[in-house]
Design a protein around this motif. Structure first.
Motif, PDB file in Angstrom:
ATOM      1  N   GLU A 126       0.915  -0.938  -0.101  1.00 32.22           N
ATOM      2  CA  GLU A 126      -0.092   0.192   0.088  1.00 32.22           C
ATOM      3  C   GLU A 126       0.968   1.278  -0.196  1.00 32.22           C
ATOM      4  OE1 GLU A 126      -2.504  -3.353   1.831  1.00 32.22           O
ATOM      5  OE2 GLU A 126      -0.358  -2.616   1.940  1.00 32.22           O
ATOM      6  N   MET A 127       1.877   1.285   0.784  1.00 31.13           N
ATOM      7  CA  MET A 127       2.966   2.457   1.004  1.00 31.13           C
ATOM      8  C   MET A 127       3.539   2.577  -0.745  1.00 31.13           C
ATOM      9  SD  MET A 127       4.846   1.885   4.551  1.00 31.13           S
ATOM     10  CE  MET A 127       5.722   3.213   4.416  1.00 31.13           C
ATOM     11  N   LEU A 128       4.067   1.296  -1.331  1.00 30.61           N
ATOM     12  CA  LEU A 128       4.492   1.457  -2.389  1.00 30.61           C
ATOM     13  C   LEU A 128       3.725   2.068  -3.457  1.00 30.61           C
ATOM     14  CD1 LEU A 128       7.117   1.079  -4.081  1.00 30.61           C
ATOM     15  CD2 LEU A 128       6.280  -1.629  -4.439  1.00 30.61           C
ATOM     16  N   HIS A 129       2.039   1.588  -3.422  1.00 31.17           N
ATOM     17  CA  HIS A 129       1.346   2.304  -4.220  1.00 31.17           C
ATOM     18  C   HIS A 129       1.101   3.637  -4.216  1.00 31.17           C
ATOM     19  CE1 HIS A 129      -2.495   2.405  -6.733  1.00 31.17           C
ATOM     20  NE2 HIS A 129      -3.092   3.033  -5.770  1.00 31.17           N
ATOM     21  N   GLU A 133       1.536   6.725  -6.844  1.00 29.29           N
ATOM     22  CA  GLU A 133       0.392   7.608  -7.193  1.00 29.29           C
ATOM     23  C   GLU A 133       0.678   8.979  -7.042  1.00 29.29           C
ATOM     24  OE1 GLU A 133      -4.139   7.142  -6.391  1.00 29.29           O
ATOM     25  OE2 GLU A 133      -3.072   7.335  -4.647  1.00 29.29           O
ATOM     26  N   LYS A 134       1.444   9.120  -5.900  1.00 28.25           N
ATOM     27  CA  LYS A 134       1.703  10.582  -5.596  1.00 28.25           C
ATOM     28  C   LYS A 134       2.916  11.263  -6.153  1.00 28.25           C
ATOM     29  CE  LYS A 134      -1.753  10.933  -2.366  1.00 28.25           C
ATOM     30  NZ  LYS A 134      -2.777  11.749  -2.668  1.00 28.25           N
ATOM     31  N   ALA A 135       3.733  10.321  -6.870  1.00 28.52           N
ATOM     32  CA  ALA A 135       5.133  10.549  -7.321  1.00 28.52           C
ATOM     33  C   ALA A 135       6.111  11.071  -5.930  1.00 28.52           C
ATOM     34  CB  ALA A 135       5.068  11.580  -8.244  1.00 28.52           C
ATOM     35  N   ALA A 136       5.919  10.177  -5.058  1.00 28.67           N
ATOM     36  CA  ALA A 136       6.506  10.815  -3.636  1.00 28.67           C
ATOM     37  C   ALA A 136       7.860  10.623  -3.516  1.00 28.67           C
ATOM     38  CB  ALA A 136       5.676  10.136  -2.561  1.00 28.67           C
ATOM     39  N   THR A 162      -4.836  15.375   0.424  1.00 21.99           N
ATOM     40  CA  THR A 162      -3.762  14.898  -0.119  1.00 21.99           C
ATOM     41  C   THR A 162      -2.814  13.838   0.855  1.00 21.99           C
ATOM     42  OG1 THR A 162      -2.309  16.616   0.357  1.00 21.99           O
ATOM     43  CG2 THR A 162      -3.726  17.100  -1.282  1.00 21.99           C
ATOM     44  N   LYS A 163      -2.965  14.023   2.107  1.00 20.95           N
ATOM     45  CA  LYS A 163      -1.834  13.246   2.999  1.00 20.95           C
ATOM     46  C   LYS A 163      -0.491  13.605   2.939  1.00 20.95           C
ATOM     47  CE  LYS A 163      -5.529  10.582   4.107  1.00 20.95           C
ATOM     48  NZ  LYS A 163      -6.136  10.912   5.332  1.00 20.95           N
ATOM     49  N   LYS A 164      -0.215  14.626   2.488  1.00 22.57           N
ATOM     50  CA  LYS A 164       1.116  15.317   2.252  1.00 22.57           C
ATOM     51  C   LYS A 164       1.289  15.822   3.931  1.00 22.57           C
ATOM     52  CE  LYS A 164       3.971  19.003   0.167  1.00 22.57           C
ATOM     53  NZ  LYS A 164       4.464  19.622   1.616  1.00 22.57           N
ATOM     54  N   VAL A 165       2.482  15.185   4.193  1.00 21.23           N
ATOM     55  CA  VAL A 165       2.995  15.803   5.484  1.00 21.23           C
ATOM     56  C   VAL A 165       3.516  16.944   5.467  1.00 21.23           C
ATOM     57  CG1 VAL A 165       4.734  15.283   7.339  1.00 21.23           C
ATOM     58  CG2 VAL A 165       3.706  13.399   5.983  1.00 21.23           C
ATOM     59  N   VAL A 166       2.872  18.162   6.499  1.00 24.69           N
ATOM     60  CA  VAL A 166       3.175  19.455   6.276  1.00 24.69           C
ATOM     61  C   VAL A 166       4.128  19.717   7.739  1.00 24.69           C
ATOM     62  CG1 VAL A 166       1.364  20.176   4.877  1.00 24.69           C
ATOM     63  CG2 VAL A 166       0.944  19.936   7.469  1.00 24.69           C
ATOM     64  N   PHE A 236       4.819  12.198   1.958  1.00 25.79           N
ATOM     65  CA  PHE A 236       3.526  11.725   2.026  1.00 25.79           C
ATOM     66  C   PHE A 236       3.092  10.922   3.478  1.00 25.79           C
ATOM     67  CE2 PHE A 236       3.572  13.264  -2.066  1.00 25.79           C
ATOM     68  CZ  PHE A 236       2.368  14.084  -2.038  1.00 25.79           C
ATOM     69  N   VAL A 237       2.044  10.516   3.819  1.00 21.00           N
ATOM     70  CA  VAL A 237       1.873   9.589   5.045  1.00 21.00           C
ATOM     71  C   VAL A 237       0.941   8.533   4.644  1.00 21.00           C
ATOM     72  CG1 VAL A 237       0.233  11.107   6.242  1.00 21.00           C
ATOM     73  CG2 VAL A 237       1.361   9.152   7.507  1.00 21.00           C
ATOM     74  N   TYR A 238       1.014   7.329   4.882  1.00 19.98           N
ATOM     75  CA  TYR A 238       0.030   6.310   4.737  1.00 19.98           C
ATOM     76  C   TYR A 238      -0.457   5.694   5.845  1.00 19.98           C
ATOM     77  CZ  TYR A 238      -2.280   1.977   3.534  1.00 19.98           C
ATOM     78  OH  TYR A 238      -3.365   1.101   3.404  1.00 19.98           O
ATOM     79  N   GLU A 239      -1.393   6.097   6.212  1.00 19.96           N
ATOM     80  CA  GLU A 239      -2.165   5.814   7.571  1.00 19.96           C
ATOM     81  C   GLU A 239      -2.862   4.465   7.532  1.00 19.96           C
ATOM     82  OE1 GLU A 239      -5.612   7.542  10.737  1.00 19.96           O
ATOM     83  OE2 GLU A 239      -4.966   8.845   8.931  1.00 19.96           O
ATOM     84  N   THR A 240      -2.271   3.546   8.467  1.00 15.77           N
ATOM     85  CA  THR A 240      -2.862   2.210   8.529  1.00 15.77           C
ATOM     86  C   THR A 240      -3.897   2.072   9.628  1.00 15.77           C
ATOM     87  OG1 THR A 240      -2.321  -0.015   8.995  1.00 15.77           O
ATOM     88  CG2 THR A 240      -1.155   1.613  10.228  1.00 15.77           C
TER      89      THR A 240
END
Length: 411
Positions: A126-129, A133-136, A162-166, A236-240
């Motif tokens: 999921e983090m890789l996806h 997706e976000k070109a992170a 966006t889940k972007k870490v600010v 970005f952050v992926y929240e589990t």
């Protein structure tokens, strides 16, 4: 897309909070749910087919991992596993930068970085996806915890859309967010530019602590790098929503054991060495095939029994880890405890801790005005006499408990 993975394993001068268990075995090799902590991370990495190489980074002596690496090579043939030993403690980011040439060999598009002492479902795909997706440039695993414990971790502020870490703060003094750092990352090679900039900034501020022939300094991923990353785009952050737990203190191994056993039982109740439910088994219960368990002993839930352990008639074990060559004699009761290698618990003895939900993220409670461990820990070769009660205690190796003890550290 090619990728690699790094697992940060620490070293012999760390893990002091895991004592007395780490006196006998390194924390990352301590068995939880019947397997070394490190093996759970390796199993998770098998879910990403593009990973062909796993690098363990730390400063334990090479001999520590010799047997483990030999066994892991057979269990995980899909990738090669190597140990990179730091010459001294470099910090979590300093170690990455020191071995950057090895990490970038083969030109991987991205690489995972995992803390070995994290217990979770490791949603790596999921983090890789998300990264694709976000070109992170970087993705961090995030988990929600109760507000009252959030400041014990690194806190993340992210754009809800966006889940972007600010914003990122490690162990803030005031409340920032209850979304915390889960200790799992996905980076591209630009992370090394960020680490180099952080190192250069240290030199310019004249607060560096020189180590090594390269004249670098101890750099910590959480304190020195993630804060800097949050000031740029691409983080970005992926929240589990799945389970998560740190394994920092020795007592935290018990809730981690429960979480891994519960997940395994949910996914595959017929998994090898999981005992079938019965009048004396409350699943999930892991029993090593070499252990000897009386049919009248009652085990579970959330119990792991190690190799060559002996569990006597009428014994009761719940929410506990019992390691190899341990003996729990007839009628004894073991609750919320860890019995290390070679421990002997006498007839009708009682060894118990205090129940705490895994979601509390606590390893101590207050009793009679004093802070005590929630889990009772008997280190290697401790002997508890017949009919003796040992509650909320930590007992160092080779001690004999002949009288009732409560809320003590026995040295």
């Amino acid at each position: 897309m090619s990728s690699k993975a790094l697992i940060l394993v620490g070293g012999g001068t760390r893990g002091t909070r895991f004592r007395p268990l780490s006196l006998d075995i390194p924390k990352v090799l301590f068995p939880v749910a019947g397997r070394p902590i490190l093996s759970h991370a390796l199993s998770a990495l098998t879910t990403v087919p593009t990973i062909k190489e796993v690098l363990l980074v730390g400063f334990y002596d090479d001999a520590i991992f010799k047997d483990f690496l030999a066994d892991a090579a057979k269990e995980f043939p899909q990738f090669t596993i190597k140990y990179l030993r730091e010459y001294t403690a470099l910090g979590t980011a300093g170690g990455l930068y020191h071995f950057r040439d090895v990490i970038l060999k083969g030109n991987p598009d991205k690489f995972f970085v995992l803390h070995a002492d994290v217990c979770c479902s490791f949603p790596l795909k999921e983090m890789l996806h998300m990264a694709e997706e976000k070109a992170a440039k970087a993705v961090i695993l995030g988990i929600r915890v109760p507000t009252q414990v959030a400041s014990n971790f690194g806190c993340i502020v992210a754009d809800p859309a966006t889940k972007k870490v600010v914003h990122y703060v490690e162990k803030p003094e005031t409340h920032i967010s209850n979304l915390i750092n889960g200790g799992v990352y996905l980076f591209d090679k630009s992370i090394f530019t960020t680490i180099r900039e952080a190192r250069d900034a240290r030199h310019e501020a004249a607060v560096a602590s020189p180590i090594g022939e390269e004249g670098g300094e101890i750099l910590r991923l959480e304190q020195d790098i993630l804060t800097r990353l949050s000031q740029d785009d691409g983080f970005f952050v992926y929240e589990t929503r799945d389970f998560w737990r740190q394994i920092k203190t020795a007592g935290s191994a018990v809730p981690a054991n429960a979480l891994y056993l519960q997940k395994l039982f949910q996914l595959d109740p017929d998994a090898p060495n999981l005992a079938k439910a019965s009048a004396t088994i409350l699943p999930p219960v892991y029993i090593d095939p070499t252990a000897i368990v009386s049919p009248t002993a009652k085990l579970g839930p959330n119990v792991s029994i190690g190799p060559h352990a002996k569990i006597g008639a009428g014994a009761r074990i719940k929410e506990s880890i019992v390691l190899d060559d341990t003996e729990v004699r007839p009628g004894a009761c073991v609750l919320y405890s860890i019995l290390a290698r070679g421990v002997k618990v006498g007839n009708w003895a009682r060894v118990e801790g205090t129940p705490t939900p895994p979601a509390d993220h606590l390893s101590t409670v207050v009793k009679n005005g004093a802070r005590v461990h929630t889990v009772t820990i008997l280190a290697q070769d401790v002997v508890v006499g017949d009919e003796v009660r040992c509650q909320n205690c930590v007992v160092l190796p080779h001690k004999e408990i002949k009288t009732d003890v409560e809320n003590e550290v026995i040295m």
